[in-house]
Every structure is written in structure tokens, then in C-alpha cells.
Write an enzyme that holds these catalytic residues in place. Structure first.
Site, PDB file in Angstrom:
ATOM      1  N   GLY A   1       0.839  -1.192   0.000  1.00 50.07           N
ATOM      2  CA  GLY A   1       0.000   0.000   0.000  1.00 50.07           C
ATOM      3  C   GLY A   1       0.875   1.243   0.000  1.00 50.07           C
ATOM      4  O   GLY A   1       2.048   1.213  -0.385  1.00 50.07           O
ATOM      5  N   ARG A   2       0.329   2.337   0.474  1.00 50.47           N
ATOM      6  CA  ARG A   2       1.068   3.609   0.441  1.00 50.47           C
ATOM      7  C   ARG A   2       2.366   3.525   1.244  1.00 50.47           C
ATOM      8  O   ARG A   2       3.417   3.972   0.787  1.00 50.47           O
ATOM      9  CB  ARG A   2       0.186   4.733   0.985  1.00 50.47           C
ATOM     10  N   ILE A   3       2.290   2.950   2.442  1.00 51.40           N
ATOM     11  CA  ILE A   3       3.485   2.887   3.284  1.00 51.40           C
ATOM     12  C   ILE A   3       4.482   1.889   2.721  1.00 51.40           C
ATOM     13  O   ILE A   3       5.696   2.138   2.706  1.00 51.40           O
ATOM     14  CB  ILE A   3       3.096   2.547   4.735  1.00 51.40           C
TER      15      ILE A   3
ATOM     16  N   ARG B   1      -2.581  -8.491  -1.968  1.00 47.71           N
ATOM     17  CA  ARG B   1      -3.774  -9.230  -2.392  1.00 47.71           C
ATOM     18  C   ARG B   1      -3.886  -9.250  -3.911  1.00 47.71           C
ATOM     19  O   ARG B   1      -4.262 -10.254  -4.506  1.00 47.71           O
ATOM     20  CB  ARG B   1      -5.024  -8.607  -1.772  1.00 47.71           C
TER      21      ARG B   1
ATOM     22  N   HIS C   1       5.958   1.761  19.348  1.00 51.30           N
ATOM     23  CA  HIS C   1       4.909   2.187  18.411  1.00 51.30           C
ATOM     24  C   HIS C   1       5.037   3.680  18.068  1.00 51.30           C
ATOM     25  O   HIS C   1       4.136   4.488  18.328  1.00 51.30           O
ATOM     26  CB  HIS C   1       3.530   1.906  19.015  1.00 51.30           C
ATOM     27  N   ILE C   2       6.159   4.031  17.443  1.00 56.12           N
ATOM     28  CA  ILE C   2       6.434   5.449  17.178  1.00 56.12           C
ATOM     29  C   ILE C   2       6.650   5.741  15.694  1.00 56.12           C
ATOM     30  O   ILE C   2       7.232   6.767  15.339  1.00 56.12           O
ATOM     31  CB  ILE C   2       7.654   5.935  17.982  1.00 56.12           C
TER      32      ILE C   2
ATOM     33  N   GLU D   1       0.045  -4.920  23.085  1.00 50.49           N
ATOM     34  CA  GLU D   1       0.584  -3.637  23.571  1.00 50.49           C
ATOM     35  C   GLU D   1      -0.215  -3.152  24.780  1.00 50.49           C
ATOM     36  O   GLU D   1      -1.433  -3.282  24.808  1.00 50.49           O
ATOM     37  CB  GLU D   1       0.511  -2.596  22.455  1.00 50.49           C
TER      38      GLU D   1
ATOM     39  N   ARG E   1       0.991  -4.248  12.311  1.00 51.31           N
ATOM     40  CA  ARG E   1       0.315  -4.561  13.562  1.00 51.31           C
ATOM     41  C   ARG E   1       1.015  -5.750  14.198  1.00 51.31           C
ATOM     42  O   ARG E   1       1.463  -6.669  13.511  1.00 51.31           O
ATOM     43  CB  ARG E   1      -1.168  -4.883  13.316  1.00 51.31           C
TER      44      ARG E   1
END
Length: 327
Positions: A158-160, A180, A289-290, A271, A242
């Protein structure tokens, strides 16, 4: 209803710019850090609010939503939304928004930073120096992996994923990916990226495996004992998606047994708890998670969520609110 009658809950402190924006529209209550990580606390308070601006750590369950007698919108301070029962919200007529696009570049930078730190053993080398062990240049000290010519495998283009691939390409890496469906041909050509239809085949081929996919039933524990066993023993794993995409117990075992060479993790399945065996695993970079933690990005995330809240409370049609999550 006049705007002053609207009540908006922000579950914990966020950039003041967003809070001030919403205060021009209604009464805003900001919870203390960690106050709304409990379903019970949300159930107790949610009935009085018309809008909820929440974090990934906020469990917006079906029971919470059932108690939202006045609730019109839940806006997540994140691009993901696996903490929200979206289906239940839609059935109750409650809109849900997330914050896509605005954190892409920050996360792309961060993923590249994780890979550089992991592949060149920055953490261990700094600790060595801080412990007073550095006595001068060592020809065999902290030897790592050069990235040029290595293969980066991305699961989730995706974008990231594309932002990370673009940076890795600049370092001379070869890009393969699993998604996918394949991305547009022009994107593949721009990134010199090759599509691999089987994620296990991708794991076999790559020197670095990066997880950039959403958490779904299909991706839960995608990286498990079987997948780790087929990776190269010098391979590195990077995860900014995640935590539950990885079976953390299986990963810890693979790291301790040196079945793979290292892992850099920004997210964790439970978390803020981290699997204890990961904490002691070799060549493991663990961060809290930064990935999106820049001033610019966090302000943009808040603004996008706040704009969705205002638009919904003003009664704007769905097609005018681009970051609403559809059914």
C-alpha cells in the site's frame, strides 16, 4: 442542535492544535493517558458524547457502541482501525473514520531507519560504547549487512509499503512484494518491484522481510513458525504494521535459535506488553509504536480525524468526507 451542545471525547492527550479546532465546535473532554484502554470505562462514559476521537489502544467494542446513545461518529487517531467494531457501528448508524495518507512519508522514513539500525547493529554498538567497552577501532567489531544488492520483500504494498520500497531502492536494494493483488504496472516500474503471488515464496527469496499489511483474519499470525523456518538464516524482519501479524512466541524462538538474524519491531500483539522472550532475544530492536511520531504527522492525523468529526456532526453527506470507512 447548536454546536455548543455537542460533546466530544478525546481519549487521551493529542496535539493542542486538534483540541483547539474541536473546541471551536463543541465541548471537548480529553482523558488522561491510558484512561480509556478499558472497555468498562468507555461503557461508563460514552453515552454523554456525540463524537469519539480515540486511539488504537481504545477498545471500541460492540458493547461500547451499544451504550453510545448519542454517538454519531468514531474517529480513530490512526490509519488502522482494528480496535473498532466497524460492522457493529455501521449497523447502529454510527460513522467511523480513520486517517489515511497523512502518515505515509513519516512511516516510510521510519521503516528505513529501523532497517539501517538493525542491519548495522546500531543499538548493540552504542550500548557497547556506553558500557565503557570501546577501546578503539576493531576490525571484527559489529559486522553487519550491507543493503546494496540485497532483496527486500514487502508484504503489503500500500502507500506505506511503496514509500519504504522507494527508499530501499535508493539504497540499491532489489524489491519484491506480495499483495492481495498486484499494484499498477507504472508503480511496479517506478519501484523496479516484482510481484510474488505466494507470500511464502517471497519469504524464501528475501534478505529482509517487511510487514506493511493491515491486520485481518488472513494476516493474523502470518509470520508463524512455518514461515520463519523457510526464511534465510541471515534474513532480517521489520514490522511497522500490527503486532498480531507475527506469532511473537515463534519469532522469539527463531531469534534465540538464530534461525533468522534479527528483527526490528515497532508494534506488539498485546501492547503495551511485550513477549518476555523477545526482550532477551539477540539482535532485536524493539520500539514503542512510534512510526508516525513526528510533529507534522501527528498534527495532520489529529486534524484529519477532527475534520471528519465536524463534518459528520454538521450533517455533511458521506461522499464529502473522504476518510470515512465504508461498509
Amino acid at each position: 442542535m447548536s454546536t455548543s451542545a455537542y460533546k466530544i471525547l478525546i481519549t487521551e492527550p493529542i496535539p493542542q492544535k486538534t483540541i483547539s479546532f474541536l473546541e471551536d465546535f463543541g465541548k471537548v473532554v480529553v482523558g488522561e493517558k491510558g484512561a480509556y484502554q478499558s472497555e468498562d470505562r468507555l461503557i461508563e462514559d460514552i453515552s454523554q458524547y456525540h463524537a469519539l476521537l480515540c486511539m488504537l489502544s481504545t477498545p471500541v467494542t460492540e458493547q461500547v457502541l451499544k451504550h453510545g446513545d448519542n454517538l454519531e461518529i468514531v474517529a480513530n487517531f490512526a490509519v488502522g482501525y482494528d480496535n473498532i467494531n466497524v460492522e457493529a457501528a455501521h449497523e447502529m448508524g454510527i460513522k467511523v473514520a480513520n486517517t489515511p495518507d497523512v502518515l505515509t512519508e513519516a512511516c516510510g522514513d521510519y521503516a528505513m531507519g529501523l532497517l539501517l539500525a538493525l542491519s548495522r547493529k546500531f543499538k548493540e554498538a552504542e550500548q557497547y560504547l556506553r558500557d565503557g567497552k570501546f577501546k578503539g577501532w576493531e576490525p571484527l567489531g559489529f559486522l553487519g549487512m550491507e543493503l546494496r544488492g540485497r532483496t527486500l520483500g514487502i508484504i503489503g504494498m500500500g502507500r506505506i509499503g511503496q514509500a519504504f520500497a522507494n527508499r530501499a531502492k535508493a539504497f540499491g536494494m532489489n524489491i519484491i512484494y506480495h499483495n492481495r493483488t498486484p499494484v499498477d504496472r507504472d508503480i511496479e516500474q517506478q519501484l523496479d518491484a516484482t510481484y510474488i503471488s505466494d507470500h511464502k515464496e517471497l519469504a524464501k527469496k528475501c534478505d529482509v522481510l517487511s510487514l506493511n499489511c493491515p491486520l485481518t483474519d488472513e494476516t493474523h499470525h502470518l509470520v508463524d513458525q512455518e514461515l520463519l523456518a523457510i526464511m534465510k538464516d541471515h534474513a532480517l524482519l521489520v514490522n511497522i504494521s500490527r503486532g498480531a501479524v507475527i506469532d511473537e512466541e515463534a519469532l522469539a524462538e527463531a531469534l534465540h535459535q538464530k534461525a533468522i538474524a534479527g528483527a526490528a519491531l515497532d508494534v506488539f500483539e498485546e501492547e503495551p506488553k511485550v513477549h518476555p522472550e523477545l526482550l532477551s532475544a539477540p539482535n532485536t530492536l524493539l520500539l514503542p509504536h512510534i512510526a508516525s511520531a513526528t510533529h507534522k504527522t501527528r498534527e495532520a492525523i489529529g486534524q484529519l480525524a477532527a475534520e471528519a468529526i465536524v463534518a459528520v456532526l454538521q450533517g455533511k453527506p458521506n461522499h464529502e468526507i473522504p476518510n470515512l470507512i465504508s461498509r
